[in-house]
Motif scaffolding. Structure first.
Motif, PDB file in Angstrom:
ATOM      1  N   UNK A 137       0.835  -1.198   0.000  1.00 48.85           N
ATOM      2  CA  UNK A 137       0.000   0.000   0.000  1.00 48.85           C
ATOM      3  C   UNK A 137       0.873   1.251   0.000  1.00 48.85           C
ATOM      4  N   UNK A 138       0.516   2.193  -0.854  1.00 43.58           N
ATOM      5  CA  UNK A 138       1.152   3.509  -0.871  1.00 43.58           C
ATOM      6  C   UNK A 138       0.143   4.502  -0.302  1.00 43.58           C
ATOM      7  N   UNK A 139       0.282   4.793   0.975  1.00 47.74           N
ATOM      8  CA  UNK A 139      -0.749   5.544   1.688  1.00 47.74           C
ATOM      9  C   UNK A 139      -0.907   6.966   1.168  1.00 47.74           C
ATOM     10  N   UNK A 144      -3.027   0.646  -3.817  1.00 45.83           N
ATOM     11  CA  UNK A 144      -2.621  -0.672  -3.338  1.00 45.83           C
ATOM     12  C   UNK A 144      -2.416  -1.565  -4.559  1.00 45.83           C
ATOM     13  N   UNK A 145      -1.286  -2.242  -4.621  1.00 47.83           N
ATOM     14  CA  UNK A 145      -1.073  -3.193  -5.704  1.00 47.83           C
ATOM     15  C   UNK A 145      -0.662  -4.541  -5.119  1.00 47.83           C
ATOM     16  N   UNK A 165      -3.254  -7.197  -9.108  1.00 43.79           N
ATOM     17  CA  UNK A 165      -4.351  -6.301  -8.769  1.00 43.79           C
ATOM     18  C   UNK A 165      -3.831  -4.898  -8.490  1.00 43.79           C
ATOM     19  N   UNK A 166      -4.706  -3.914  -8.675  1.00 46.18           N
ATOM     20  CA  UNK A 166      -4.381  -2.516  -8.416  1.00 46.18           C
ATOM     21  C   UNK A 166      -5.644  -1.811  -7.952  1.00 46.18           C
ATOM     22  N   UNK A 178     -10.879  -0.395  -8.594  1.00 42.96           N
ATOM     23  CA  UNK A 178     -10.037  -1.582  -8.423  1.00 42.96           C
ATOM     24  C   UNK A 178      -9.985  -2.366  -9.725  1.00 42.96           C
ATOM     25  N   UNK A 179      -8.807  -2.810 -10.079  1.00 45.10           N
ATOM     26  CA  UNK A 179      -8.594  -3.654 -11.257  1.00 45.10           C
ATOM     27  C   UNK A 179      -7.869  -4.911 -10.831  1.00 45.10           C
ATOM     28  N   UNK A 180      -8.289  -6.053 -11.354  1.00 46.02           N
ATOM     29  CA  UNK A 180      -7.640  -7.323 -11.014  1.00 46.02           C
ATOM     30  C   UNK A 180      -7.638  -8.219 -12.246  1.00 46.02           C
TER      31      UNK A 180
END
Length: 452
Positions: A137-139, A144-145, A165-166, A178-180
């Motif tokens: 996670x990049x807060x 989130x990837x 996922x992203x 969200x993409x997965x």
């Protein structure tokens, strides 16, 4: 509250397609999100700083009289016990590792009919599976990837998958995209019905050697979720699925009304359906399939004690199947730590263009199946779940080792989930009463949630 609820809603929406496929990768034809082997779902929200362990399991049992192994007229009796362990390990405040390892111990009466050699209680097999992932996670950017890979293996089937996922969350925490994506590479051992094997001379045993075939599945899921009000959240998602390779099952028989070839099967015992005069062929389906469902999920917090969760999905594919699925769940907080959640799910679908009941296909057909997963039917699933999760856990006990401050390590049993569901499937009235896709199933599942 919005910032806490939105990630949970998005994760739930993403998890649903994956859970629906659990244990059903060998049969790519079932689309109603119910079948066996089936692993029970697990909670997705845990404290980020804790290592969590979920021990899940259950018992699944189904009965029916339209097994595809005997051309749509045989038993569908099946039992399954699917234990699994899911471990979630935070590496630091922004990254974590996950592992999901388990097995399906199942007994399928229909597989006895591949060789006509009946065993009691029935044929048994085990499917082993494992999935592993890493997320970060990049807060500051709200992203989130994650990446992952998994394997699955049983006696005539093996599968390998990779996933990525992203997710991007808005600064106010009210919206998320969200993409997965996931790719499955499967290999199937070709086991033919005994009377269709080269050199068959009346023997009732042996599997023959017909090599293997392959199947590839590509999934792409996109989900947009948003907090609409303080009490209402919504998520819209679509899952594009492309399958290529072997989509039929090599030991599924199909009988024809106009086949002039004599039936080489031995005279059946009373445990078999009545013998048919002409020979069967192996199920044949196209080697490419495209699925494109769209779904909507709504969570409404009616009061502090009652929540309404709604789900609708429209499904379509190039096999000619159209389906609608509607699900409602009503979690009710009985006490501060104890909740009940009754649920109901309705599914209806049209038949695939290549489906016909026993002995209603013509030998002139290019593609043919009598698998009732591809028939027209409606299904109802109703059940009740309960969850007990005290703030400080149900109990705690020491485990070997020490924490970062030199103290004994303590593991807590944080939560207990129990769930029961009953499934009733009824075929379309366009078929005769004996050709209706009637199937019944019961499943009991549990989840023990630990934290360390």
């Amino acid at each position: 509250m919005k910032k806490l609820l939105l990630p949970f809603l998005a994760l739930t929406a993403l998890a649903t397609p994956a859970l629906a496929q659990t244990g059903t990768t060998q049969n790519p034809n079932r689309i109603d999100g119910y079948g066996a082997p089936v692993s029970p779902s697990v909670p997705t929200s845990r404290a980020a700083e804790e290592t969590t362990i979920d021990i899940i399991g259950g018992y699944y049992q189904q009965s029916g009289s339209h097994g595809a192994v005997e051309g749509g007229r045989g038993t569908q009796q099946l039992t399954d016990v699917p234990p699994a362990i899911i471990v979630n390990v935070p590496l630091d405040t922004v990254s974590r590792l996950t592992a999901n390892v388990g097995a399906d111990f199942y007994a399928s009466a229909s597989t006895d009919r591949i060789d006509f050699a009946l065993s009691t209680p029935s044929a048994h097999d085990v499917r082993y599976h494992g999935d592993f992932g890493y997320s970060r996670e990049h807060k500051y950017s709200g992203t989130i990837w994650g990446v992952g890979a998994g394997v699955s293996k049983e006696y005539d089937y093996s599968s390998f998958n990779v996933a990525g996922s992203f997710a991007k969350t808005s600064k106010d925490g009210n919206r998320q995209l969200s993409l997965a994506g996931q790719v499955f590479i499967d290999q199937v051992t070709l086991i033919m019905p005994i009377e269709l094997r080269t050199g068959y001379s009346g023997n009732l045993t042996g599997k023959g050697n017909y090599g293997t075939d392959k199947r590839q599945t590509y999934n792409l899921t996109a989900t947009y979720s948003q907090v609409l009000t303080k009490r209402l959240q919504a998520a819209v998602s679509t899952e594009l699925v492309s399958q290529n390779g072997l989509l039929s099952t090599p030991f599924h028989r199909v009988y024809f009304r106009d086949n002039t070839v004599a039936n080489p099967e031995p005279t059946p015992s009373s445990e078999f359906s009545p013998r048919f005069a002409t020979a069967a062929r192996v199920e044949n389906l196209p080697r490419a399939r495209f699925k494109y469902p769209v779904s909507l999920r709504l969570n409404f917090y009616a009061t502090d004690l009652v929540q309404v969760r709604g789900f609708y999905r429209f499904y379509n594919d190039n096999f000619g199947i159209r389906a609608h699925t509607l699900e409602v769940e009503l979690p009710v907080k009985v006490t501060q730590f104890f909740a009940l959640y009754p649920f109901y799910r309705y599914h209806t679908q049209t038949a695939a263009s290549y489906f016909a009941p026993f002995a209603q296909h013509s030998i002139a057909d290019t593609y043919y199946t009598s698998d009732y997963d591809l028939a027209a039917f409606s299904a109802n699933k109703i059940g009740l779940g309960l969850r007990y999760s005290p703030v400080y856990g149900i109990t705690r006990f020491r485990v070997p080792g020490q924490d970062g401050q030199g103290r004994p390590r303590v593991m807590r049993l944080k939560s207990l989930d129990l769930r029961y569901a009953n499934y009733q499937q009824t075929g379309s009235s366009i078929y005769a009463a004996t050709d209706r896709a009637d199937l019944k199933a019961n499943i009991i599942s549990f989840d023990l949630g630990f934290a360390l």
